[in-house]
Write a protein that holds these residues in place. Structure first.
Motif, PDB file in Angstrom:
ATOM      1  N   PRO A   1     -40.732  31.292  39.690  1.00 44.04           N
ATOM      2  CA  PRO A   1     -41.878  32.047  39.340  1.00 44.04           C
ATOM      3  C   PRO A   1     -41.679  32.927  38.219  1.00 44.04           C
ATOM      4  N   TYR A   2     -42.579  32.942  37.367  1.00 45.06           N
ATOM      5  CA  TYR A   2     -42.838  33.889  36.123  1.00 45.06           C
ATOM      6  C   TYR A   2     -44.155  34.177  35.942  1.00 45.06           C
ATOM      7  N   GLU A   3     -44.376  35.608  35.513  1.00 49.25           N
ATOM      8  CA  GLU A   3     -45.791  36.047  35.276  1.00 49.25           C
ATOM      9  C   GLU A   3     -46.303  35.207  34.060  1.00 49.25           C
ATOM     10  N   LEU A   4     -47.688  34.503  34.305  1.00 48.23           N
ATOM     11  CA  LEU A   4     -48.173  33.636  33.158  1.00 48.23           C
ATOM     12  C   LEU A   4     -49.638  34.125  32.680  1.00 48.23           C
ATOM     13  N   GLY A   5     -50.194  35.079  33.221  1.00 50.83           N
ATOM     14  CA  GLY A   5     -51.372  35.568  32.717  1.00 50.83           C
ATOM     15  C   GLY A   5     -52.453  34.424  33.411  1.00 50.83           C
ATOM     16  N   ASN A   6     -53.198  34.106  32.097  1.00 51.61           N
ATOM     17  CA  ASN A   6     -54.333  33.324  32.251  1.00 51.61           C
ATOM     18  C   ASN A   6     -53.890  31.908  31.491  1.00 51.61           C
ATOM     19  N   LEU A   7     -52.851  31.529  31.484  1.00 50.77           N
ATOM     20  CA  LEU A   7     -52.080  30.055  30.734  1.00 50.77           C
ATOM     21  C   LEU A   7     -52.649  29.262  32.156  1.00 50.77           C
ATOM     22  N   LEU A   8     -52.786  27.854  31.270  1.00 51.11           N
ATOM     23  CA  LEU A   8     -53.187  26.646  32.145  1.00 51.11           C
ATOM     24  C   LEU A   8     -51.762  26.140  32.534  1.00 51.11           C
ATOM     25  N   VAL A   9     -51.720  25.974  34.171  1.00 51.01           N
ATOM     26  CA  VAL A   9     -50.410  25.680  34.401  1.00 51.01           C
ATOM     27  C   VAL A   9     -50.449  24.545  35.638  1.00 51.01           C
ATOM     28  N   GLU A  10     -49.353  23.615  35.223  1.00 54.16           N
ATOM     29  CA  GLU A  10     -49.398  22.306  36.033  1.00 54.16           C
ATOM     30  C   GLU A  10     -47.778  22.249  36.637  1.00 54.16           C
ATOM     31  N   GLU A  11     -48.000  22.680  38.057  1.00 50.21           N
ATOM     32  CA  GLU A  11     -46.684  22.430  38.618  1.00 50.21           C
ATOM     33  C   GLU A  11     -46.078  20.902  38.719  1.00 50.21           C
ATOM     34  N   LEU A  12     -45.048  20.772  38.736  1.00 51.23           N
ATOM     35  CA  LEU A  12     -44.555  19.386  38.469  1.00 51.23           C
ATOM     36  C   LEU A  12     -43.871  19.023  39.636  1.00 51.23           C
ATOM     37  N   PHE A  13     -42.553  19.870  39.949  1.00 49.92           N
ATOM     38  CA  PHE A  13     -41.762  19.292  41.223  1.00 49.92           C
ATOM     39  C   PHE A  13     -40.726  20.793  41.189  1.00 49.92           C
ATOM     40  N   SER A  14     -40.323  20.724  42.357  1.00 49.48           N
ATOM     41  CA  SER A  14     -39.360  21.953  43.073  1.00 49.48           C
ATOM     42  C   SER A  14     -38.044  21.618  42.833  1.00 49.48           C
ATOM     43  N   ASP A  15     -37.031  22.356  42.317  1.00 50.27           N
ATOM     44  CA  ASP A  15     -35.539  22.269  41.873  1.00 50.27           C
ATOM     45  C   ASP A  15     -34.945  23.189  42.473  1.00 50.27           C
ATOM     46  N   GLU A  16     -34.149  22.868  43.777  1.00 49.49           N
ATOM     47  CA  GLU A  16     -33.410  23.833  44.594  1.00 49.49           C
ATOM     48  C   GLU A  16     -32.205  24.177  43.914  1.00 49.49           C
TER      49      GLU A  16
END
Length: 312
Positions: free
Chosen positions: A153-168
């Motif tokens: 997590p990180y505060e991104l405002g109104n940026l376009l975001v594509e979540e790719l994969f999780s990294d434990e």
């Protein structure tokens, strides 16, 4: 009635706000100082507000100037996106993409992704910049980067975001450390007293503190690491334990060390790798293409599989 400001006038405003010096701002805009001064005077007269305070020694931006500056940057960025989009319409997937990547992703993911991108899109050029998340997002907003590969997590405002994969996150310690003795390793709050962290600015520092459910962890004896490699050396020296992302461990980061890494009990703390861009980006097609390639690499690569076990 005030007339609309020109893009050139807005660029003068941004340059002077950055340099706070007329000579350097004019040089940055490739114009004479008198031309820049005249353009800013016209802008102030048109808007009906004073943007800068000037004397023989100093230049400072006014509160009204700060308000106008933020909007000026947005307008200039959108204008550049418009031009880039128009240029790319006739030549799909042939642009030059300026990609920013955080240090805890770049050395582990890029060697897997870049060859695939080059093979699939031979006309697409990618330039890389490695930096901390906050710096990358500033450059993204200022139109110095097109995309940024970061961890949430990180505060991104109104940026376009594509979540790719999780990294434990995995627990890393010396092989004789009591923290590794349990069959199922959890991360109790008391373990936070031994947790070594990266210095301020690295998002893994915040993720590690969130994993321990503490926001006020202090590094052991005040030690702070500047990189994952330094963090590993500190753990190997017996200074404490650390949480490292799985992608770093599976890449062989602990090879030739006396350290062991263990996955944490489910639900394990994790970060989410994401590609971000300005909402107005002219490179929507490239954004989706890069996202797809990275997702494929995360699924196909043995290093990023969701297997759980002991790594050394």
């Amino acid at each position: 009635m005030a007339y609309l400001p020109s893009l050139r006038q807005l660029s003068y405003l941004v340059a002077l706000a950055k340099e706070l010096n007329f000579t350097r701002a004019a040089e940055a805009c490739f114009v004479g100082q008198s031309t820049l001064s005249a353009g800013l005077k016209e802008l102030e007269e048109s808007l009906g507000v004073q943007l800068f305070e000037r004397d023989r020694q100093n230049v400072s931006i006014t509160p009204a100037g700060l308000e106008v500056l933020g909007r000026a940057k947005t307008i200039l960025a959108a204008s550049e996106d418009l031009v880039q989009r128009a240029e790319s319409l006739g030549k799909p997937m042939s642009a030059t993409i300026r990609l920013g990547v955080i240090p805890t992703i770049a050395p582990f993911l890029l060697p897997l992704v870049m060859p695939k991108i080059r093979k699939r899109f031979p006309n697409l050029k990618i330039t890389l910049r490695e930096d901390l998340t906050a710096n990358l997002l500033t450059r993204l907003a200022d139109h110095q980067l097109d995309f940024a590969l970061i961890a949430l997590p990180y505060e991104l405002g109104n940026l376009l975001v594509e979540e790719l994969f999780s990294d434990e996150f995995w627990l890393v310690a010396r092989s004789d450390d009591p923290a590794l003795k349990a069959k199922e390793i959890t991360l109790p709050i008391k373990m936070a007293d031994r947790l070594l962290l990266l210095e301020e600015g690295h998002c893994i520092r915040e993720h590690s503190m969130q994993a321990c459910k503490k926001s006020d962890i202090r590094n052991v004896d005040g030690y702070e690491a500047t990189s994952l490699l330094t963090l590993i050396q500190m753990v190997e020296s017996g200074l404490g334990i650390a949480l490292l992302p799985e992608m770093a461990i599976k890449s062989g980061l602990l090879n030739h060390s006396d350290l062991e890494a263990r996955p944490l009990a489910t639900p394990a703390p994790k970060r989410v790798i994401a590609l971000v861009a300005r909402a107005s980006t002219a490179h929507q097609e490239e954004f989706l293409a890069l996202s797809s390639c990275i997702k494929e690499c995360s699924e196909m690569s043995q290093g990023l599989k969701r297997t759980r076990g002991i790594s050394k």
